[in-house]
Design a protein around this motif. Structure first.
Motif, PDB file in Angstrom:
ATOM      1  N   THR A  99       0.988  -1.055   0.085  1.00 22.17           N
ATOM      2  CA  THR A  99      -0.028   0.044   0.029  1.00 22.17           C
ATOM      3  C   THR A  99       0.933   1.326  -0.231  1.00 22.17           C
ATOM      4  OG1 THR A  99      -1.808  -1.287   1.193  1.00 22.17           O
ATOM      5  CG2 THR A  99      -1.963   1.099   1.257  1.00 22.17           C
ATOM      6  N   ILE A 100       1.792   1.285   0.876  1.00 19.84           N
ATOM      7  CA  ILE A 100       2.589   2.558   1.240  1.00 19.84           C
ATOM      8  C   ILE A 100       3.625   2.616  -0.271  1.00 19.84           C
ATOM      9  CG2 ILE A 100       4.578   3.555   2.060  1.00 19.84           C
ATOM     10  CD1 ILE A 100       3.645   2.100   4.778  1.00 19.84           C
ATOM     11  N   ALA A 101       4.148   1.393  -0.827  1.00 19.00           N
ATOM     12  CA  ALA A 101       4.932   1.690  -2.063  1.00 19.00           C
ATOM     13  C   ALA A 101       3.936   2.127  -3.016  1.00 19.00           C
ATOM     14  CB  ALA A 101       5.435   0.382  -2.156  1.00 19.00           C
ATOM     15  N   SER A 102       2.606   1.400  -3.209  1.00 20.58           N
ATOM     16  CA  SER A 102       1.891   2.058  -4.340  1.00 20.58           C
ATOM     17  C   SER A 102       1.689   3.573  -4.159  1.00 20.58           C
ATOM     18  CB  SER A 102       0.640   1.176  -4.434  1.00 20.58           C
ATOM     19  OG  SER A 102       1.060  -0.228  -4.666  1.00 20.58           O
ATOM     20  N   ALA A 103       1.125   4.056  -3.190  1.00 19.13           N
ATOM     21  CA  ALA A 103       0.624   5.211  -3.020  1.00 19.13           C
ATOM     22  C   ALA A 103       2.007   6.148  -3.177  1.00 19.13           C
ATOM     23  CB  ALA A 103       0.195   5.462  -1.629  1.00 19.13           C
ATOM     24  N   TYR A 104       3.134   5.916  -2.833  1.00 28.25           N
ATOM     25  CA  TYR A 104       4.343   6.448  -3.085  1.00 28.25           C
ATOM     26  C   TYR A 104       4.664   6.634  -4.363  1.00 28.25           C
ATOM     27  CZ  TYR A 104       9.034   7.960  -2.631  1.00 28.25           C
ATOM     28  OH  TYR A 104      10.423   8.581  -2.671  1.00 28.25           O
ATOM     29  N   PRO A 127      11.220  -6.769  -5.644  1.00 28.65           N
ATOM     30  CA  PRO A 127      11.359  -6.101  -6.832  1.00 28.65           C
ATOM     31  C   PRO A 127      10.301  -5.237  -7.016  1.00 28.65           C
ATOM     32  CG  PRO A 127      12.059  -8.241  -7.196  1.00 28.65           C
ATOM     33  CD  PRO A 127      11.373  -8.507  -5.842  1.00 28.65           C
ATOM     34  N   SER A 128       9.013  -5.441  -6.843  1.00 25.65           N
ATOM     35  CA  SER A 128       7.819  -4.776  -6.913  1.00 25.65           C
ATOM     36  C   SER A 128       7.828  -3.653  -6.242  1.00 25.65           C
ATOM     37  CB  SER A 128       6.447  -5.420  -6.822  1.00 25.65           C
ATOM     38  OG  SER A 128       6.397  -6.649  -7.474  1.00 25.65           O
ATOM     39  N   LEU A 129       8.290  -3.682  -5.015  1.00 24.33           N
ATOM     40  CA  LEU A 129       8.413  -2.582  -3.920  1.00 24.33           C
ATOM     41  C   LEU A 129       9.356  -1.419  -4.394  1.00 24.33           C
ATOM     42  CD1 LEU A 129       8.007  -4.367  -0.650  1.00 24.33           C
ATOM     43  CD2 LEU A 129       6.303  -3.246  -2.086  1.00 24.33           C
ATOM     44  N   LEU A 130      10.771  -2.098  -5.031  1.00 28.24           N
ATOM     45  CA  LEU A 130      12.014  -1.404  -5.466  1.00 28.24           C
ATOM     46  C   LEU A 130      11.452  -0.660  -6.632  1.00 28.24           C
ATOM     47  CD1 LEU A 130      14.692  -0.593  -4.706  1.00 28.24           C
ATOM     48  CD2 LEU A 130      15.413  -2.283  -6.340  1.00 28.24           C
ATOM     49  N   VAL A 131      10.719  -0.992  -7.428  1.00 32.94           N
ATOM     50  CA  VAL A 131      10.559  -0.173  -8.810  1.00 32.94           C
ATOM     51  C   VAL A 131       9.319   0.673  -8.437  1.00 32.94           C
ATOM     52  CG1 VAL A 131       8.768  -0.586 -10.871  1.00 32.94           C
ATOM     53  CG2 VAL A 131      10.700  -2.591 -10.240  1.00 32.94           C
ATOM     54  N   LEU A 132       8.414   0.271  -7.365  1.00 31.60           N
ATOM     55  CA  LEU A 132       7.339   1.323  -7.063  1.00 31.60           C
ATOM     56  C   LEU A 132       8.029   2.695  -6.358  1.00 31.60           C
ATOM     57  CD1 LEU A 132       4.687  -0.819  -5.762  1.00 31.60           C
ATOM     58  CD2 LEU A 132       4.627   0.619  -7.969  1.00 31.60           C
ATOM     59  N   TRP A 133       9.244   2.342  -5.433  1.00 34.69           N
ATOM     60  CA  TRP A 133       9.972   3.428  -4.817  1.00 34.69           C
ATOM     61  C   TRP A 133      10.658   4.251  -5.919  1.00 34.69           C
ATOM     62  CZ3 TRP A 133      15.113   4.676  -4.107  1.00 34.69           C
ATOM     63  CH2 TRP A 133      15.239   5.619  -3.120  1.00 34.69           C
ATOM     64  N   CYS A 134      11.330   3.561  -6.634  1.00 32.30           N
ATOM     65  CA  CYS A 134      12.098   4.413  -7.688  1.00 32.30           C
ATOM     66  C   CYS A 134      11.072   5.192  -8.435  1.00 32.30           C
ATOM     67  CB  CYS A 134      12.826   3.346  -8.592  1.00 32.30           C
ATOM     68  SG  CYS A 134      14.196   2.480  -7.840  1.00 32.30           S
TER      69      CYS A 134
END
Lengths: 299, 423
Positions: B315-320, B398-405
């Motif tokens: 959730t946080i990664a997506s919102a970010y 990987p998903s979280l990293l991509v979303l953060w980037c």
């Protein structure tokens, strides 16, 4: 009318004594063409400086540099002694009322002002917003959304947003554009009272009579240059020495004569006969503008 | 951070007052989630009957009667299957709360009561539905009593049972003769009662049940969604995030049109603070959307969250990420028209490719590969991973990293745009 604003705000504000805008030798070119060419002016505290000029004269570019939004190619802008107008300290000293009503229509007047106070770093935004609303006479409508305001009320709120953080310098870009005469009079009175409270005001307008009535000093700009500046009387003395005589003859168009001896011109016209209309205009800022630029302000 | 919070709060207030915008941020995604979930055959609680899978491996009269008893129960919605795997599959996919397995030797065991025989019926339940499982155990025991009554009510079955008992007594090597005689006499009396009596209504008796329920939890396969709403829930979230991107993507251009951007850039704020304020507003709106949709999906649609901590991370990664996308777009498109039309088109395409319209799980392999180009697919994958894919942290990384980037890149683009365009 003071509204208690002066005692609590402008006069005691830190750095107030240095509250002037100083533009020295500003040059700004776009694609090699000078939009502003060696412009210098100074706005003192308690003074309203009117910057007059037709569209394309360079007023907006000058104001953009004064706000720190455009970097001059040459010259210097100083706000309260700060050499970089983009510095936070210089920006805190600056209040801006753009020509567009820079407001959030879906927020109330109070919410708008509270928001602008917050981003300016005002300690008590609610109080500041309340005082600014009172100052512009909008307290009774402060809880209504801006989209329900009349044009004149929006203009007043636009000005309130510029003064909510009590800046010592105000840049007002045609703040009366498009408002009815009653609202205009109210706005002019408000700007005058702000200057009386010690604010330095740089004011642009298309209305000559408005500038003549409001401004302590006037600068006339054209093609990026400040052609002359001074009090209205000084400008009239220097450039407005000729009176305009308009003579309408039967079967002919209106003839305009600029003269230092209007009585003689009128007398000669009457002697020539067939005069159906006669009008004499004393020199004013429009005359000065015509004399300086060779064209009307609204050309 | 005071100015940034002020900007975020102001943008959220404006969004809340824009009914159309608020609908597309929250209302529309809810509709998408419910509509597609229903289309894909979603099942959730609240329909009354407990969905139960019954695998009748015997197909014999008593077993059929036992399954029939279950089918006749109003509180049960029975799906009858011929094999155990199919029944288990229904539970794993969330289509049934539990599976009842009727063994192949049901009738033989049921009629060997007097020899100490006992039928073992398996109840394989969803670990997440413990309450319903306990209820089902009680119901199965009750059905066992009915089966026993059925045996005693049937003269042929009763005679068969007594005959088997006589044979067993006759064959018992260590039994004394007097004991053997007494048991024969008992069986004669029982035969007289069972074979010659009139059949009565089936019902529970004080006799111990011949059906023993062996209950166990069925381990959920991690790569199967519980129900269709588990699939459409991330899809709904994608639409919600799209609403946020559209609402906030045009906000800088709107500020520019209104003239309020001039006030912002002439305020004592840095070039980062303005997009950061927008970013925070979009982040809070996105978080709100995801939390509300998740709560609705869990409470009303029967979606179960596999890992709460992973869901929070997703959730946080997506919102970010989508806040970054919004402010990046806001910085990229200078006019409101550009931000609204081109921006919306770009976001719509990304959403479609990324699983916003057709769920990723239903996409053909090539399209699923292509969806890697869309941030929506990374977000949906992360949410699915937390809800039903049963992914581990390493799978999620990987998903979280991509979303953060993506979020960081968007924020950087917006900051540069403000610095370049307004300074």
């Amino acid at each position: 009318m003071d509204h208690g604003f002066a005692a609590s705000g402008f006069r005691d504000a830190a750095g107030y004594l240095a509250g002037v805008l100083s533009l020295a030798g500003l040059v700004k070119r776009f694609d090699g063409v000078a939009a502003v060419d060696g412009l210098s002016l100074r706005v003192e505290r308690g003074q309203v400086f009117g910057l007059l000029g037709p569209n394309g004269a360079g007023k907006s570019t000058t104001i953009g540099m004064a706000m720190g939004l455009l970097r001059p190619d040459a010259g210097r802008v100083q706000i309260e002694g700060h050499g970089d107008p983009a510095e936070p300290t210089a920006r805190r000293a600056l209040g801006v009322a753009p020509q567009a009503e820079a407001l959030y229509e879906d927020l109330t007047g109070m919410e708008n002002l509270r928001f602008f106070a917050r981003i300016q770093g005002v300690q008590d935004p609610t109080r500041a917003a309340g005082e600014a609303l009172e100052r512009v006479g909008l307290s009774p409508r402060g809880r209504d959304r801006v989209k329900t305001y009349s044009g004149g009320m929006r203009r007043r709120l636009n000005l309130a947003a510029a003064i909510v953080h009590r800046p010592p310098l105000l840049l007002l870009d045609e703040p009366t554009a498009g408002v009815d005469p009653q609202s205009r009079a109210s706005l002019l009175e408000l700007v005058r009272s702000l200057a009386q409270d010690g604010a330095a005001v740089l004011y642009t307008t298309h209305y000559m009579e408005e500038a003549a009535k409001l401004c302590d000093r006037v600068g006339i700009m054209d093609r990026g240059r400040l052609l002359d500046s001074g009090t209205v009387d000084e400008l009239l003395h220097r450039h407005g020495t000729e009176t305009l005589v308009f003579v309408q003859r039967n079967g002919h168009g209106e003839e305009r004569v600029a003269t230092r001896d209007p009585m003689t011109v009128v007398s000669q016209a009457l002697q020539a006969g067939e005069v159906t209309g006669l009008r004499v205009e004393r020199p004013d800022l429009e005359t000065v503008f015509l004399a300086l630029t060779g064209r009307s302000l609204r050309d | 951070m005071r100015a940034e919070w002020a900007m975020a709060a102001k943008d959220l207030r404006l969004l809340a007052r824009d009914r159309t915008g608020a609908f597309f941020v929250l209302g529309f995604p809810l509709l998408i989630m419910v509509f597609f979930g229903s289309v894909f055959g979603g099942s959730g609680p609240g329909k009354g009957a407990i969905p139960l899978a019954v695998a009748d491996l015997a197909g014999t009269p008593l077993a059929k009667a036992f399954a029939g008893d279950l089918q006749e129960e109003d509180s049960l919605q029975v799906a009858l299957t011929g094999d155990r795997t199919a029944a288990e599959d229904l539970v794993r996919r969330g289509k049934a709360v539990a599976a009842v397995v009727i063994p192949a030797d049901f009738d033989r065991k049921a009629t060997s009561l007097l020899q100490g025989g006992r039928v073992e019926v398996e109840l394989l339940s969803d670990p997440a539905r413990a309450a319903e499982s306990a209820l089902l155990q009680g119901m199965l025991t009750q059905m066992g009593f009915r089966t026993m009554a059925r045996i005693f009510d049937s003269p042929s079955m009763g005679k068969q049972m007594i005959t088997q008992a006589r044979l067993m007594i006759a064959a018992a090597p260590n039994m004394k003769d007097d004991e053997r005689e007494r048991l024969r006499a008992l069986l004669d009396a029982a035969e007289d009662t069972v074979v010659n009596r009139q059949p009565g209504p089936a019902g529970p008796s004080s006799t111990p049940s011949i059906v023993q329920v062996r209950a166990s939890e069925l381990a959920r396969e991690s790569n199967m969604p519980r129900n269709a709403f588990s699939i459409t829930f991330p899809q709904g979230v994608a639409w919600g995030l799209m609403g946020c991107v559209v609402a906030f993507g045009a906000s800088l251009a709107e500020e520019r049109r209104r003239g309020t951007l001039l006030r912002l850039v002439t305020a004592p704020l840095t070039a980062l603070q303005i997009p950061l304020g927008k970013f925070m507003g979009c982040f809070m709106a996105s978080m709100t959307v995801i939390v509300v949709l998740t709560a609705f999906a869990v409470a009303a649609l029967g979606v179960r969250v596999g890992s709460l901590s992973m869901l929070m991370a997703a959730t946080i990664a997506s919102a970010y990420a989508f806040s970054g996308l919004a402010v990046g777009m806001a910085g990229f498109f200078r006019t409101e028209g550009g931000a609204r039309s081109a921006g919306n088109a770009v976001v719509l395409i990304l959403a479609m490719v990324g699983g916003g319209t057709i769920p990723l799980a239903f996409m053909p392999p090539f399209l699923r590969t292509a969806s890697a180009a869309s941030p929506f697919s990374w977000s949906i994958f992360a949410l699915e991973g937390a809800v039903w894919r049963g992914l581990g942290w390493m799978d999620m990384a990987p998903s979280l990293l991509v979303l953060w980037c993506l979020g960081t890149a968007g924020l950087a683009v917006a900051t540069l745009a403000i610095r370049k365009g307004e300074a």
